[in-house]
Scaffold this motif. Structure first.
Motif, PDB file in Angstrom:
ATOM      1  N   ALA A  27       0.845  -1.192   0.000  1.00 42.63           N
ATOM      2  CA  ALA A  27       0.000   0.000   0.000  1.00 42.63           C
ATOM      3  C   ALA A  27       0.880   1.241   0.000  1.00 42.63           C
ATOM      4  O   ALA A  27       1.410   1.638   1.023  1.00 42.63           O
ATOM      5  CB  ALA A  27      -0.902  -0.007   1.230  1.00 42.63           C
ATOM      6  N   GLU A  28       1.073   1.857  -1.171  1.00 50.09           N
ATOM      7  CA  GLU A  28       1.998   2.984  -1.290  1.00 50.09           C
ATOM      8  C   GLU A  28       1.563   4.188  -0.454  1.00 50.09           C
ATOM      9  O   GLU A  28       2.380   4.868   0.152  1.00 50.09           O
ATOM     10  CB  GLU A  28       2.140   3.389  -2.759  1.00 50.09           C
ATOM     11  CG  GLU A  28       2.885   2.364  -3.599  1.00 50.09           C
ATOM     12  CD  GLU A  28       3.099   2.836  -5.018  1.00 50.09           C
ATOM     13  OE1 GLU A  28       2.892   4.037  -5.278  1.00 50.09           O
ATOM     14  OE2 GLU A  28       3.455   2.011  -5.867  1.00 50.09           O
ATOM     15  N   SER A  29       0.261   4.440  -0.443  1.00 52.75           N
ATOM     16  CA  SER A  29      -0.210   5.628   0.271  1.00 52.75           C
ATOM     17  C   SER A  29      -0.201   5.427   1.786  1.00 52.75           C
ATOM     18  O   SER A  29       0.123   6.341   2.535  1.00 52.75           O
ATOM     19  CB  SER A  29      -1.624   5.994  -0.184  1.00 52.75           C
ATOM     20  OG  SER A  29      -2.506   4.912   0.045  1.00 52.75           O
ATOM     21  N   ALA A  30      -0.552   4.230   2.218  1.00 50.59           N
ATOM     22  CA  ALA A  30      -0.614   3.976   3.662  1.00 50.59           C
ATOM     23  C   ALA A  30      -0.224   2.529   3.956  1.00 50.59           C
ATOM     24  O   ALA A  30      -1.075   1.701   4.275  1.00 50.59           O
ATOM     25  CB  ALA A  30      -2.028   4.255   4.175  1.00 50.59           C
ATOM     26  N   PRO A  31       1.060   2.213   3.847  1.00 51.68           N
ATOM     27  CA  PRO A  31       1.489   0.833   4.108  1.00 51.68           C
ATOM     28  C   PRO A  31       1.264   0.450   5.565  1.00 51.68           C
ATOM     29  O   PRO A  31       1.388   1.297   6.457  1.00 51.68           O
ATOM     30  CB  PRO A  31       2.972   0.840   3.754  1.00 51.68           C
ATOM     31  CG  PRO A  31       3.393   2.266   3.919  1.00 51.68           C
ATOM     32  CD  PRO A  31       2.200   3.079   3.518  1.00 51.68           C
ATOM     33  N   VAL A  32       0.919  -0.805   5.797  1.00 58.01           N
ATOM     34  CA  VAL A  32       0.686  -1.282   7.164  1.00 58.01           C
ATOM     35  C   VAL A  32       2.000  -1.316   7.936  1.00 58.01           C
ATOM     36  O   VAL A  32       2.059  -0.955   9.105  1.00 58.01           O
ATOM     37  CB  VAL A  32       0.031  -2.678   7.129  1.00 58.01           C
ATOM     38  CG1 VAL A  32      -0.064  -3.268   8.526  1.00 58.01           C
ATOM     39  CG2 VAL A  32      -1.362  -2.589   6.502  1.00 58.01           C
ATOM     40  N   ILE A  33       3.060  -1.764   7.257  1.00 58.09           N
ATOM     41  CA  ILE A  33       4.397  -1.714   7.841  1.00 58.09           C
ATOM     42  C   ILE A  33       5.298  -0.983   6.844  1.00 58.09           C
ATOM     43  O   ILE A  33       5.101  -1.090   5.633  1.00 58.09           O
ATOM     44  CB  ILE A  33       4.955  -3.109   8.165  1.00 58.09           C
ATOM     45  CG1 ILE A  33       4.892  -4.038   6.944  1.00 58.09           C
ATOM     46  CG2 ILE A  33       4.210  -3.733   9.329  1.00 58.09           C
ATOM     47  CD1 ILE A  33       5.526  -5.405   7.168  1.00 58.09           C
ATOM     48  N   THR A  34       6.265  -0.253   7.347  1.00 61.20           N
ATOM     49  CA  THR A  34       7.079   0.595   6.463  1.00 61.20           C
ATOM     50  C   THR A  34       8.384  -0.062   6.030  1.00 61.20           C
ATOM     51  O   THR A  34       9.026   0.392   5.104  1.00 61.20           O
ATOM     52  CB  THR A  34       7.408   1.930   7.154  1.00 61.20           C
ATOM     53  OG1 THR A  34       8.136   1.659   8.361  1.00 61.20           O
ATOM     54  CG2 THR A  34       6.128   2.680   7.488  1.00 61.20           C
ATOM     55  N   LYS A  35       8.753  -1.148   6.753  1.00 62.00           N
ATOM     56  CA  LYS A  35       9.989  -1.842   6.358  1.00 62.00           C
ATOM     57  C   LYS A  35       9.836  -3.343   6.564  1.00 62.00           C
ATOM     58  O   LYS A  35       9.080  -3.785   7.438  1.00 62.00           O
ATOM     59  CB  LYS A  35      11.186  -1.315   7.148  1.00 62.00           C
ATOM     60  CG  LYS A  35      11.047  -1.378   8.659  1.00 62.00           C
ATOM     61  CD  LYS A  35      12.276  -0.763   9.333  1.00 62.00           C
ATOM     62  CE  LYS A  35      12.182  -0.821  10.848  1.00 62.00           C
ATOM     63  NZ  LYS A  35      11.143   0.048  11.390  1.00 62.00           N
ATOM     64  N   ASP A  36      10.550  -4.109   5.769  1.00 61.01           N
ATOM     65  CA  ASP A  36      10.526  -5.561   5.860  1.00 61.01           C
ATOM     66  C   ASP A  36      11.174  -5.979   7.182  1.00 61.01           C
ATOM     67  O   ASP A  36      12.339  -5.655   7.431  1.00 61.01           O
ATOM     68  CB  ASP A  36      11.302  -6.158   4.674  1.00 61.01           C
ATOM     69  CG  ASP A  36      11.160  -7.668   4.575  1.00 61.01           C
ATOM     70  OD1 ASP A  36      10.908  -8.316   5.622  1.00 61.01           O
ATOM     71  OD2 ASP A  36      11.310  -8.210   3.460  1.00 61.01           O
TER      72      ASP A  36
END
Length: 337
Positions: free
Chosen positions: A313-322
């Motif tokens: 989800a580019e606009s609102a990813p659930v997590i920002t990093k792997d």
């Protein structure tokens, strides 16, 4: 003298029995499991493992704590209220990114049971028709797969120019029955059947399974904290717990009527019915299969897919990093199996 000898012998025997009893009670290692939701067939394997003595055989004294609308498993374990929790991976990874070092030690559900159930009279035929509609969604960690899916579809879920209206769904199906929402979140093993029981027939509904939409994320898995995995004694305890739990799940799937009775016996609220729990057990059993390595095995590719969905989800990813390999381990499973 003979009488005294007999008394002494009896006393020694009594002391020996007492010591043996103390030893056996000390042998059982205490472990607390926090469930994600209330007592129901979604968790049958754990109740079966306890009832059938599988935990006892593993030298464990397991306390099973039921969940509820105001209970977040991740918060419970972070606060020291449990050794292991049942949680969905989106919630666990989001919580991990916020600083609670949760680690997946076994993946019980191999398939996703989550779906959106919509009224046909809303005009929705495909996900492309969601725009302009009100969709019911559970929060408290359960919203992550939904928000990721909507972002993948290119829909904005917030702000004055939102493409859809997100209704914070309570843990019931009233919004679809009362036409407050075109669609509501349901599980294949629970809420979908509640809609049917309420009088809305299947031929007036259309369902969109996350699994079929290629946006499925891993659901009921077992999680512990990193510090537990740094303790060899705790790893041994967790391995015995996982092995006994898998045995419980295998028994529950093969003996569904008995498993349902065990669940009902453990439902202190009396809210569950045998008919509903029997259907739930039948549907839940379908979610257990899928791994050629055995029940409870977390396939790295399934973990990777879940991460990709959550970060997609580019606009609102659930997590920002792997989170990488630190978020899961086979150490407990390999020791158990």
């Amino acid at each position: 003298m003979k009488t005294l000898k007999t008394l002494l012998t009896g006393s020694v025997a009594g002391i020996a029995l007492g010591l043996a009893a103390m030893g056996s009670s000390q042998a059982a290692d205490a472990l607390t499991l926090q469930l994600k939701w209330v007592t129901q067939a979604q968790f049958a394997g754990y109740y079966v493992a306890k009832e059938k003595g599988f935990y006892d055989e593993a030298g464990l004294d397991v306390t099973i704590k039921a969940g509820g609308p105001d209970i977040n498993p991740s918060q419970v374990i972070a606060g020291g209220g449990a050794d292991v929790v049942v949680d969905w991976m989106p919630s666990a990874l989001a919580t991990r990114e916020k600083g609670v070092p949760l680690v997946n030690i076994a993946q019980i559900f191999q398939q996703s049971g989550m779906m959106l159930t919509c009224r046909k009279d809303s005009g929705i035929k495909t996900p492309a028709d969601f725009k302009g509609h009100t969709l019911g969604v559970w929060f408290g960690g359960n919203e992550y797969p939904f928000l990721s899916w909507m972002s993948t579809l290119g829909y904005k879920t917030e702000g004055p120019d939102a493409d859809i209206t997100v209704l914070k769904q309570g843990f019931n199906v009233d919004p679809i029955l009362q036409k407050q929402a075109s669609c509501v979140s349901t599980m294949t093993y629970n809420e979908y059947w509640q809609i049917l029981d309420a009088g809305l027939p299947a031929d007036e509904l259309i369902t969109f399974k996350y699994q079929d939409q290629n946006v499925a994320t891993l659901e009921d898995g077992l999680y512990t904290l990193e510090k537990s995995l740094a303790d060899p004694a705790m790893v041994d305890k967790l391995a015995r717990f996982v092995k006994a739990s898998v045995k419980g799940w295998e028994y529950a799937a093969a003996n569904q009527p008995e498993a349902v009775e065990i669940v009902l016996d453990n439902d202190t609220t009396g809210a569950q019915t045998e008919e509903h729990q029997a259907r739930m057990m039948q549907e839940v059993a379908k979610l257990l299969a899928g791994s050629d390595k055995g029940m409870g095995y977390l396939a790295p590719e399934d973990f990777k897919r879940t991460v990709e969905v959550l970060m997609g989800a580019e606009s609102a990813p659930v997590i920002t990093k792997d989170p990488g390999d630190a978020a899961w381990t086979h150490a407990v499973y390999d020791k158990a199996m």
